[in-house]
Design a protein around this motif. Structure first.
Motif, short mmCIF file in Angstrom:
data_model
loop_
_atom_site.label_atom_id
_atom_site.label_comp_id
_atom_site.label_asym_id
_atom_site.label_seq_id
_atom_site.Cartn_x
_atom_site.Cartn_y
_atom_site.Cartn_z
N SER A 174 0.84 -1.20 0.00
CA SER A 174 0.00 0.00 0.00
C SER A 174 0.87 1.24 0.00
N ILE A 175 0.66 2.09 -0.99
CA ILE A 175 1.48 3.29 -1.15
C ILE A 175 0.59 4.51 -1.12
N LYS A 197 -0.49 -7.50 -4.85
CA LYS A 197 -1.57 -6.54 -5.05
C LYS A 197 -1.10 -5.16 -4.57
N VAL A 198 -1.08 -4.21 -5.49
CA VAL A 198 -0.63 -2.85 -5.13
C VAL A 198 -1.85 -1.94 -4.95
N ASN A 199 -1.85 -1.25 -3.83
CA ASN A 199 -2.94 -0.32 -3.52
C ASN A 199 -2.36 1.09 -3.45
N LEU A 200 -2.94 2.03 -4.19
CA LEU A 200 -2.46 3.41 -4.20
C LEU A 200 -3.51 4.31 -3.57
N VAL A 201 -3.10 5.03 -2.53
CA VAL A 201 -4.01 5.94 -1.82
C VAL A 201 -3.56 7.38 -2.08
N GLU A 202 -4.50 8.20 -2.56
CA GLU A 202 -4.19 9.60 -2.85
C GLU A 202 -4.82 10.48 -1.77
N PHE A 225 4.24 2.62 2.49
CA PHE A 225 5.09 3.73 2.09
C PHE A 225 4.26 4.97 1.84
N VAL A 226 4.88 6.10 2.03
CA VAL A 226 4.34 7.37 1.53
C VAL A 226 5.45 8.05 0.76
N TYR A 272 8.83 7.24 2.50
CA TYR A 272 8.92 7.04 3.95
C TYR A 272 8.24 5.75 4.35
N ASN A 273 8.83 5.05 5.33
CA ASN A 273 8.12 3.95 5.98
C ASN A 273 8.31 4.07 7.48
N LYS A 274 7.45 3.44 8.25
CA LYS A 274 7.53 3.56 9.71
C LYS A 274 8.80 2.85 10.18
N GLU A 275 9.53 3.51 11.07
CA GLU A 275 10.86 3.06 11.51
C GLU A 275 10.89 1.60 11.97
N ASN A 276 9.90 1.20 12.78
CA ASN A 276 9.96 -0.17 13.34
C ASN A 276 9.16 -1.17 12.51
N LYS A 277 8.70 -0.76 11.34
CA LYS A 277 7.88 -1.66 10.51
C LYS A 277 8.77 -2.71 9.84
N TYR A 278 8.27 -3.91 9.80
CA TYR A 278 9.00 -4.99 9.13
C TYR A 278 9.05 -4.70 7.63
N ILE A 279 10.26 -4.63 7.08
CA ILE A 279 10.42 -4.32 5.64
C ILE A 279 10.30 -5.62 4.84
#
Length: 317
Positions: free
Chosen positions: A93-94, A120-125, A142-143, A291-298
């Motif tokens: 999800s981006i 599956k890619v999800n795009l949020v505007e 990600f943002v 950007y992704n959240k610091e403690n998020k599993y990559i």
């Protein structure tokens, strides 16, 4: 206790039993009955049905908070499994503002889905504030944004640098005074505005012209205000908008001058009725990050997406 949580969450998301029932492919009476059963089991009401749209009760708010935590744990585990499955399953999800969602991400997402069709890619505007909320809650992986986020909370990956430029409709007579500074869209695409030999335009030449700006709180607006301050100008702002692409489109119709990013100028459709100018200010330069959240599993999917995005930008330059 949380059995049937997807029913509750769908109603909360849609604020409507009928829309939720459609999304879940069940009848509305069946959905209402299931939720009543859950509420009976819990011994409290989750939804206040007297309001329109449907609202959460106090207990409902706590219930949603709890199931969002559970969903986050489930997502983490699902992402972990998708890693093991070598990108054979999973989702990404981006989030992006209008300019990046419309002009930058489509090409990157296409390359990614061609390579990994099962993801599956999800795009949020949305705007920056909403995107950060979604990133923080774990709803987005990600943002992509040019707005600086807190580095203690978010990890960043450089995507590109961009530069703000002045976009002026050709019909404005002030262009006659600024002839020696004029740049065409081709000049912008070739990076002429970034060359030290290209002369920046004195903004005083456009003091009496109308301007379109973004609303307060937007990174472009903050920079625009600082640029005007530096040059000792109070612009005649006739319109404030939420999106850079909209401001540019309106400007292309000849209504007013605006300040846009070179990313937008380079990617948007050719507008032959516009002239562009380099602006002399350190505030014109900014970086665009994923950007992704610091403690998020990559996940592997996240790693691959960043790789494809960074490669696409190198090719672009």
């Amino acid at each position: 206790m949380f059995k049937g949580k997807e029913y509750i969450y769908e109603v909360y998301k849609e604020k409507s039993f009928s829309k939720a029932a459609q999304n879940l492919y069940i009848s509305q009476p069946a959905l209402s009955a299931s939720i009543k059963k859950i509420e009976k089991r819990l011994g409290c009401c989750i939804f206040d049905r007297s309001s329109n749209p449907v609202q959460l009760t106090e207990a409902g708010i706590e219930y949603i908070k709890s199931i969002e935590k559970i969903m986050d744990i489930e997502n983490r585990f699902e992402n972990y499994l998708s890693n093991l499955n070598q990108l054979k399953t999973g989702r990404l999800s981006i989030g992006a503002s209008n300019v990046f969602a419309s002009f930058v991400l489509p090409a990157i997402i296409t390359t990614f889905t061609n390579k990994y069709p099962s993801i599956k890619v999800n795009l949020v505007e949305a705007n920056s504030a909403h995107l950060e909320d979604q990133l923080f809650s774990g709803a987005l992986d990600f943002v992509i944004d040019n707005y600086p986020l807190n580095e203690l909370i978010y990890e960043k990956h450089l995507f590109c640098s961009e530069c703000l430029i002045l976009a002026v409709p050709q019909i404005f007579s002030s262009n006659d005074l600024a002839q020696e500074y004029q740049l065409s869209i081709d000049d912008i695409r070739q990076g002429m505005h970034l060359k030290p030999t290209t002369k920046p335009v004195p903004l005083t030449l456009f003091t009496h012209d109308p301007f379109i700006c973004l609303r307060a709180g937007n990174d472009t607006r903050m920079r625009t205000d600082k640029i005007f301050q530096e040059q000792g100008i109070t612009p005649k702002i006739i319109l404030e908008l939420d999106q850079l692409a909209t401001a540019y489109n309106v400007s292309c119709y000849g209504m007013a001058i605006t300040i846009i990013s070179d990313t937008l100028a380079q990617k948007a459709n050719d507008s032959s009725n516009m002239l562009y100018y380099k602006i002399n200010s350190t505030h014109t330069f900014r970086n665009v990050f994923f950007y992704n959240k610091e403690n998020k599993y990559i996940t592997k999917a996240m790693e691959e997406f960043i790789k494809i995005a960074q490669n696409s930008d190198e090719k672009h330059h």
